[in-house]
Motif scaffolding. Structure first.
Motif, PDB file in Angstrom:
ATOM      1  N   GLU A  94      46.065  41.933  41.025  1.00  0.00           N
ATOM      2  CA  GLU A  94      47.044  41.822  39.584  1.00  0.00           C
ATOM      3  C   GLU A  94      47.064  40.421  39.330  1.00  0.00           C
ATOM      4  O   GLU A  94      47.246  40.366  38.080  1.00  0.00           O
ATOM      5  CB  GLU A  94      48.100  42.629  40.200  1.00  0.00           C
ATOM      6  CG  GLU A  94      49.198  42.562  38.748  1.00  0.00           C
ATOM      7  CD  GLU A  94      48.762  43.317  37.714  1.00  0.00           C
ATOM      8  OE1 GLU A  94      48.980  43.162  36.749  1.00  0.00           O
ATOM      9  OE2 GLU A  94      47.772  44.340  38.229  1.00  0.00           O
ATOM     10  N   ASN A  95      47.673  39.499  40.080  1.00  0.00           N
ATOM     11  CA  ASN A  95      47.680  38.316  39.819  1.00  0.00           C
ATOM     12  C   ASN A  95      46.377  37.670  39.055  1.00  0.00           C
ATOM     13  O   ASN A  95      46.653  36.940  37.946  1.00  0.00           O
ATOM     14  CB  ASN A  95      47.980  37.406  41.185  1.00  0.00           C
ATOM     15  CG  ASN A  95      48.334  35.828  40.737  1.00  0.00           C
ATOM     16  OD1 ASN A  95      49.425  35.656  40.030  1.00  0.00           O
ATOM     17  ND2 ASN A  95      47.297  35.072  40.839  1.00  0.00           N
ATOM     18  N   VAL A  96      45.337  37.857  39.386  1.00  0.00           N
ATOM     19  CA  VAL A  96      43.816  37.755  38.947  1.00  0.00           C
ATOM     20  C   VAL A  96      43.933  37.969  37.459  1.00  0.00           C
ATOM     21  O   VAL A  96      43.672  37.347  36.444  1.00  0.00           O
ATOM     22  CB  VAL A  96      42.993  37.881  39.535  1.00  0.00           C
ATOM     23  CG1 VAL A  96      41.334  37.729  38.958  1.00  0.00           C
ATOM     24  CG2 VAL A  96      42.630  36.989  40.926  1.00  0.00           C
ATOM     25  N   ARG A  97      44.256  39.304  37.243  1.00  0.00           N
ATOM     26  CA  ARG A  97      44.281  39.919  35.742  1.00  0.00           C
ATOM     27  C   ARG A  97      45.259  39.288  35.019  1.00  0.00           C
ATOM     28  O   ARG A  97      44.976  39.029  33.847  1.00  0.00           O
ATOM     29  CB  ARG A  97      44.536  41.294  36.077  1.00  0.00           C
ATOM     30  CG  ARG A  97      43.098  42.306  36.653  1.00  0.00           C
ATOM     31  CD  ARG A  97      43.397  43.605  36.488  1.00  0.00           C
ATOM     32  NE  ARG A  97      44.126  44.371  37.471  1.00  0.00           N
ATOM     33  CZ  ARG A  97      44.164  44.652  38.657  1.00  0.00           C
ATOM     34  NH1 ARG A  97      43.013  44.602  39.143  1.00  0.00           N
ATOM     35  NH2 ARG A  97      45.083  45.297  39.438  1.00  0.00           N
ATOM     36  N   THR A  98      46.460  38.895  35.318  1.00  0.00           N
ATOM     37  CA  THR A  98      47.695  38.465  34.724  1.00  0.00           C
ATOM     38  C   THR A  98      47.320  37.016  34.270  1.00  0.00           C
ATOM     39  O   THR A  98      47.245  36.635  33.137  1.00  0.00           O
ATOM     40  CB  THR A  98      48.962  38.586  35.425  1.00  0.00           C
ATOM     41  OG1 THR A  98      49.103  40.144  35.902  1.00  0.00           O
ATOM     42  CG2 THR A  98      50.021  37.957  34.727  1.00  0.00           C
ATOM     43  N   VAL A  99      46.967  36.340  35.415  1.00  0.00           N
ATOM     44  CA  VAL A  99      46.714  34.789  34.850  1.00  0.00           C
ATOM     45  C   VAL A  99      45.462  34.564  34.173  1.00  0.00           C
ATOM     46  O   VAL A  99      45.756  33.721  33.419  1.00  0.00           O
ATOM     47  CB  VAL A  99      46.823  33.947  36.053  1.00  0.00           C
ATOM     48  CG1 VAL A  99      46.641  32.544  35.707  1.00  0.00           C
ATOM     49  CG2 VAL A  99      48.177  34.301  37.116  1.00  0.00           C
TER      50      VAL A  99
END
Length: 436
Positions: free
Chosen positions: A326-331
């Motif tokens: 999720e962090n990869v998608r968000t950032v």
């Protein structure tokens, strides 16, 4: 003297005192005398890392937005990775492949599980390697066991530097100096379904594809392309090999980038981010491809050793535990949107998925930039200017900057780069720059 003190005395960089008499220039000079000139002169000599930052031999800090070429998925000196590798090395470091180890078996099972229910239903087996090129080399050997003579790969694709992997790499500049290469390989334009269909027939053993061409300039496969490739290969009884060396293990926001297309390949290759900096790769065969390499057909001394497997288990656990997909998608979405929002005249667009992004650049003329007497593209000048400003990025093509930071990069760290980027681009666009 304790072992720790002895190690610090043996290995430069374990303590600041061991580097006190040498700086970037001194270490670079020694590098030039001792190492083969396969990479040219290093941009900096790095001595320490923590999280998303690294420090050079002059003590300067950089935000690492390249992640060791998409390798350092957990950043630098991640406590879980360090502890896991240390504990395993203190328990069992290496055994020959006459024996198995528990971490090796557990990591193979975990990778097969992460490929999803459809892949699990086919059944699969894993062959561990030390690198991405070795994983693709194993895949090439799997294709030979089909009895078919031909392979199909894509223009501008990159699969490695060993002779077998190089034979399927669609970059003439690095392939042609080593020809003749093994195998009969046809190269087709990436994303062209008609060209792919025309090239694949009953004599084609396999098609090799990347979900995103990393070295080709961070170019994602068009929507539906991988699905079409799966249909074409199934129709002709051809293996579909998906190279996830750069895109896998969360880099694009999913465990494997190809799963977003809803396909199940015959072979998947991974490496880079799987070990978080520890060398490991894997060639995963599914269905009939799982059994094409039998006893004596292939081997490796170090592949799947307990320490490398333990590193892989630590990386997969941390990615899941810390919500890094999720962090990869968000950032990644934040970086893409904010780079475009800058509206800078040198920015033409942003390609890629998750935290594998390519910033496409416009002018000025490449004739304005020189390095060691030759002309280079605008991306190399931006890369040099960014390094001078404390940011590590990569000029993957003459007009594209690649970002492949650790998966732990947060929005605040991304904003550090975004705040500095306009000045970096302005400096490139207003005066000739030599690569430093």
């Amino acid at each position: 003297m304790t072992y720790q003190a002895e190690a610090s005395a043996l290995v430069p960089g374990l303590t600041e005192d061991s580097l006190a008499a040498s700086n970037n220039a001194a270490w670079t000079a020694r590098y030039g005398q001792a190492l083969m000139n396969t990479f040219g002169s290093p941009q900096r000599v790095l001595v320490r890392g923590e999280g998303c930052y690294v420090w050079d031999a002059d003590g300067r800090r950089y935000l690492d937005l390249l992640g060791g070429l998409a390798v350092n998925s957990l950043g630098h000196a991640h406590p879980l990775l360090v502890s896991t590798v240390t504990a395993q090395l203190a328990t069992l470091g290496h055994v020959s492949n006459f024996f198995a180890s528990a971490p090796q078996v557990a990591l193979a099972e975990r990778l097969l599980d992460l490929l999803g229910p459809a892949a699990s239903a086919l059944g699969g087996r894993v062959f561990f390697t030390n690198s991405g090129t070795e994983a693709n080399e194993a895949a090439v050997k799997i294709t030979r066991r089909t009895g078919r003579p031909k392979l199909v790969a894509t223009e501008n694709g990159f699969h490695g530097r060993s002779l077998g992997a190089l034979a399927i790499t669609g970059k003439p500049a690095i392939r042609e100096p080593f020809e003749p290469l093994p195998g009969e390989v046809t190269f087709v334009p990436f994303g062209d379904v008609e060209a792919l269909s025309a090239a694949v027939d009953g004599d084609t053993a396999a098609v090799f594809l990347e979900p995103v061409q990393g070295e080709g300039g961070v170019v994602p496969a068009p929507a539906g392309y991988l699905e079409a490739a799966r249909e074409i290969t199934e129709r002709t009884g051809t293996l579909l090999v998906i190279d996830e060396i750069q895109t896998g293990i969360g880099r694009c926001g999913d465990w494997f980038a190809h799963t977003a297309e809803g396909i199940v390949p015959d072979v998947v290759t991974v490496a880079k981010g799987l070990g978080g900096g520890f060398p490991i790769g894997a060639c995963i065969g599914l269905g009939r491809a799982a059994d094409l390499l039998g006893p004596g057909a292939h081997g490796t001394t170090f592949g799947g050793n307990p320490v490398a497997a333990a590193a892989g288990l630590a990386v997969l656990h941390a990615v899941e535990r810390d919500g890094l997909l999720e962090n990869v998608r968000t950032v990644g979405a934040h970086l893409r949107a904010e780079v475009l929002a800058l509206g800078h005249p040198l920015i033409k667009g942003v390609r890629g998925r998750g935290l594998l992004l390519g910033i496409e650049l416009a002018g000025p003329s490449e004739a304005r930039f020189s390095a060691e007497g030759g002309h280079v593209g605008v991306a190399a000048a931006v890369m040099a200017e960014a390094l001078g400003a404390g940011f590590i990025v990569n000029a993957v093509t003459p007009d594209t900057i690649r970002l492949a930071p650790p998966l732990i990069l947060d929005t605040a760290q991304a904003d550090e780069f975004l705040a500095a980027l306009p000045a970096v681009l302005d400096a490139v666009g207003t005066a000739p720059k030599e690569i430093r």
